[in-house]
Design a protein around this motif. Structure first.
Motif, PDB file in Angstrom:
ATOM      1  N   ARG A 245       0.833  -1.213   0.000  1.00 17.81           N
ATOM      2  CA  ARG A 245       0.000   0.000   0.000  1.00 17.81           C
ATOM      3  C   ARG A 245       0.864   1.258   0.000  1.00 17.81           C
ATOM      4  O   ARG A 245       0.571   2.226  -0.708  1.00 17.81           O
ATOM      5  CB  ARG A 245      -0.931  -0.007   1.214  1.00 17.81           C
ATOM      6  N   HIS A 249       1.016   4.199  -3.093  1.00 20.03           N
ATOM      7  CA  HIS A 249       0.640   5.586  -2.851  1.00 20.03           C
ATOM      8  C   HIS A 249       1.786   6.574  -3.112  1.00 20.03           C
ATOM      9  O   HIS A 249       1.606   7.784  -2.938  1.00 20.03           O
ATOM     10  CB  HIS A 249       0.121   5.753  -1.416  1.00 20.03           C
ATOM     11  N   PRO A 295      -4.273  12.349  -7.028  1.00 21.04           N
ATOM     12  CA  PRO A 295      -4.746  11.370  -6.029  1.00 21.04           C
ATOM     13  C   PRO A 295      -6.258  11.176  -5.981  1.00 21.04           C
ATOM     14  O   PRO A 295      -6.735  10.059  -5.814  1.00 21.04           O
ATOM     15  CB  PRO A 295      -4.207  11.939  -4.712  1.00 21.04           C
ATOM     16  N   THR A 296      -7.042  12.260  -6.118  1.00 22.57           N
ATOM     17  CA  THR A 296      -8.503  12.107  -5.996  1.00 22.57           C
ATOM     18  C   THR A 296      -9.060  11.201  -7.083  1.00 22.57           C
ATOM     19  O   THR A 296      -9.921  10.365  -6.814  1.00 22.57           O
ATOM     20  CB  THR A 296      -9.198  13.476  -6.059  1.00 22.57           C
ATOM     21  N   ARG A 299      -7.619   7.378  -6.836  1.00 24.07           N
ATOM     22  CA  ARG A 299      -8.308   6.470  -5.906  1.00 24.07           C
ATOM     23  C   ARG A 299      -9.444   5.721  -6.600  1.00 24.07           C
ATOM     24  O   ARG A 299      -9.764   4.590  -6.230  1.00 24.07           O
ATOM     25  CB  ARG A 299      -8.842   7.246  -4.705  1.00 24.07           C
ATOM     26  N   THR A 300     -10.035   6.351  -7.601  1.00 19.58           N
ATOM     27  CA  THR A 300     -11.120   5.711  -8.345  1.00 19.58           C
ATOM     28  C   THR A 300     -10.594   4.688  -9.336  1.00 19.58           C
ATOM     29  O   THR A 300     -11.193   3.628  -9.522  1.00 19.58           O
ATOM     30  CB  THR A 300     -11.940   6.780  -9.099  1.00 19.58           C
ATOM     31  N   ARG A 302      -7.360   3.211  -9.616  1.00 20.46           N
ATOM     32  CA  ARG A 302      -6.267   2.280  -9.327  1.00 20.46           C
ATOM     33  C   ARG A 302      -6.781   0.874  -9.007  1.00 20.46           C
ATOM     34  O   ARG A 302      -5.989  -0.065  -8.854  1.00 20.46           O
ATOM     35  CB  ARG A 302      -5.416   2.784  -8.163  1.00 20.46           C
ATOM     36  N   SER A 303      -8.096   0.722  -8.896  1.00 19.95           N
ATOM     37  CA  SER A 303      -8.665  -0.591  -8.587  1.00 19.95           C
ATOM     38  C   SER A 303     -10.031  -0.710  -9.253  1.00 19.95           C
ATOM     39  O   SER A 303     -10.542   0.238  -9.860  1.00 19.95           O
ATOM     40  CB  SER A 303      -8.824  -0.757  -7.072  1.00 19.95           C
ATOM     41  N   ASN A 305     -12.730  -1.014  -7.634  1.00 14.16           N
ATOM     42  CA  ASN A 305     -13.697  -0.723  -6.578  1.00 14.16           C
ATOM     43  C   ASN A 305     -15.002  -0.139  -7.102  1.00 14.16           C
ATOM     44  O   ASN A 305     -16.080  -0.440  -6.592  1.00 14.16           O
ATOM     45  CB  ASN A 305     -13.101   0.243  -5.543  1.00 14.16           C
ATOM     46  N   ASN A 349     -15.187  10.529  -8.057  1.00 15.07           N
ATOM     47  CA  ASN A 349     -14.338  11.508  -7.380  1.00 15.07           C
ATOM     48  C   ASN A 349     -13.191  11.923  -8.300  1.00 15.07           C
ATOM     49  O   ASN A 349     -12.560  11.095  -8.943  1.00 15.07           O
ATOM     50  CB  ASN A 349     -13.760  10.915  -6.089  1.00 15.07           C
TER      51      ASN A 349
END
Length: 376
Positions: A245, A249, A295-296, A299-300, A302-303, A305, A349
């Protein structure tokens, strides 16, 4: 005749149902509307007809009772179809109109029975030629013993769009190729660079490279983390997960790659399987960093999710189904769940950074996209 074998009316004009139907309806009353189709399979058309009549009573009021203030009136019936036991069954659909006759009101039970079939047909027929996708996410879902693959698109303005559904697994080359070819045949632009976020299945990766001219692949970091830690004892797994992790990042992709490769070397002697898993496709887990995504938005993307949140809504949507009939029924219910998820979606996001990502994709095709010959 025995009183519980036929419908009868009381002196107040209310419908009296057979005891076995009353019991079934009482059971149905506590279930969510989206579970009606599967529950009714077990109790048959008689229960469906009773439920339709109950819907009409709620909208209009009991038959034979004058109510000058009623807001709706009965408007006869018309032929309709619902799905029971995996087959289309003809029924008489009750009609209700507003008291002033200006428009027709929906009958909730009929809508619930017809919705899943409509949702699947609508999903698979959607014209994709006008969509300007920046990213495509593909992942698997398991429902009632059936594996399915679902696809979700993210447009240039950050809108999430459910795109496709097929029965099978991401490890099945034929299944995933058919899904992606289907997107192309429905008009999806495949010649322009697009970010494709996948779980890491080799068959899926191969299909992406075959169907899209310039795919830029981001391997899901969470899938990679799980694949590595599943090969480790619990205590060591938590330490390795933390180091992974931290690396993911880091802003500099070269530093992140060096950290992950150092971790793989540390695992080589004691847990070579975990080390090999970490190295496999490692560079593609850092695509987002190489593209300079803030980064915002990172986060959406990179995976997977975002698509997994849709999958959870699909599972919730089908939670009350008690009797699955076949794979086609599973597809219908997942499609209905995807349609429900679309109603709940917000823009992703960091969506304001998507035009910059589009520019980065267009500018760095050769640098970030593996050639098809390399992947062979």
């Amino acid at each position: 005749m025995p009183k519980d074998t036929h419908h009868r009316c009381t002196d107040r004009g209310q419908l009296q149902l057979p005891e076995q139907v009353n019991l079934a309806v009482a059971e149905l009353a506590g279930a969510a509307r989206e579970g009606l189709l599967a529950l009714a399979v077990g109790t048959g058309l008689q229960v469906l007809e009773a439920m339709l009549a109950a819907d009409v009573d709620r909208l209009v009021g009991p038959k034979g009772r004058h109510n000058p203030d009623r807001a709706a009136v009965r408007h006869g019936t018309q032929p309709g179809q619902v799905t029971l036991g995996g087959r289309r069954v003809r029924v008489r659909r009750p009609r209700v109109r507003t008291a002033d006759g200006t428009h027709e009101l929906p009958v909730p039970t009929y809508q619930a029975f017809a919705a899943t079939e409509h949702a699947l047909a609508e999903l698979l027929a959607q014209d994709l030629s006008t969509l300007e996708l920046v990213a495509l996410l593909v992942d698997g879902i398991r429902v009632a013993g059936h594996c399915c693959v679902v696809a979700l698109g993210i447009t240039i303005d950050g809108t999430k769009v459910p795109l496709a559904l097929v029965e099978g697994a991401t490890e099945n080359a034929t299944v995933v190729t058919d899904l992606l070819v289907g997107l192309r045949e429905r008009g999806l632009e495949v010649t322009r660079p697009i970010l494709v976020v996948i779980d890491g299945a080799k068959a899926l990766r191969r299909a992406v490279l075959d169907v899209f001219d310039h795919p830029v692949i981001q391997r899901c970091q969470l899938h990679k983390l799980r694949n590595v830690t599943d090969r480790l004892p619990h205590t060591l797994a938590s330490v390795v997960a933390k180091r992974m992790r931290q690396a993911y990042h880091l802003a500099d992709p070269l530093v992140a790659q060096a950290e992950l490769e150092a971790l793989a070397r540390d695992l080589d002697r004691s847990h070579p399987g975990a080390a090999a898993s970490l190295r496999e496709g490692l560079i593609e887990t850092l695509t987002i960093a190489r593209l300079g995504v803030p980064p915002t938005l990172a986060r959406t993307l990179r995976s997977t999710n975002s698509i997994e949140s849709m999958i959870e809504i699909c599972r919730d949507h089908a939670a009350n189904v008690k009797r699955w009939q076949d794979g086609q029924m599973v597809l219908r219910w997942i499609a209905a769940g995807m349609a429900e998820a679309a109603k709940q979606f917000r823009r992703v996001n960091g969506y304001l950074h998507l035009p910059a990502l589009r520019a980065a994709l267009d500018a760095t095709i050769d640098a970030v996209t593996p050639s098809k010959e390399d992947a062979a």
